[in-house]
Write a protein that holds these residues in place. Structure first.
Motif: not given
Length: 111
Positions: A9, A12-13, A16, A19-20, A23
């Motif tokens: 977890r 994954a956090k 994420k 990835m933000g 972007r």
């Protein structure tokens, strides 16, 4: 097993969040690329405009040189007493000036 689940977890956090950030970076790059393209297009437009102005100035300079040569020829012909040549050169100079005026009037009417 719960410890492994927490690691997954957390990973994954973290992914994420990365990835933000990626972007955001991509969006920033797109915005900057758009700004650069806009600046390039504007610079290219200004270059073309300056090139046209330089060509116009060169043509005007050449025409001024021709007219000055004709005027000098007229003066020399008059000084030498060759009134026929002076009249011919004067007529030719007048035709050039008339042609320039006609082109200017046409350009004003079109633009």
């Amino acid at each position: 097993m719960a410890k492994k689940h927490l690691k997954v977890r957390a990973e994954a956090k973290r992914l994420k969040a990365e990835m933000g950030k990626v972007r955001e970076d991509q969006l920033y790059l797109r915005v900057e690329q758009t700004k650069l393209i806009t600046r390039f297009v504007e610079t290219e437009r200004q270059y073309n405009e300056l090139q046209q102005e330089a060509e116009l100035i060169a043509k005007q300079s050449a025409m001024t040189g021709i007219k000055l040569s004709l005027m000098l020829g007229i003066l020399k012909a008059r000084e030498g007493g060759d009134l026929v040549q002076a009249a011919d050169l004067t007529r030719f100079l007048g035709e050039i000036v008339s042609l320039e005026k006609a082109k200017a009037i046409l350009a004003d009417a079109q633009g």
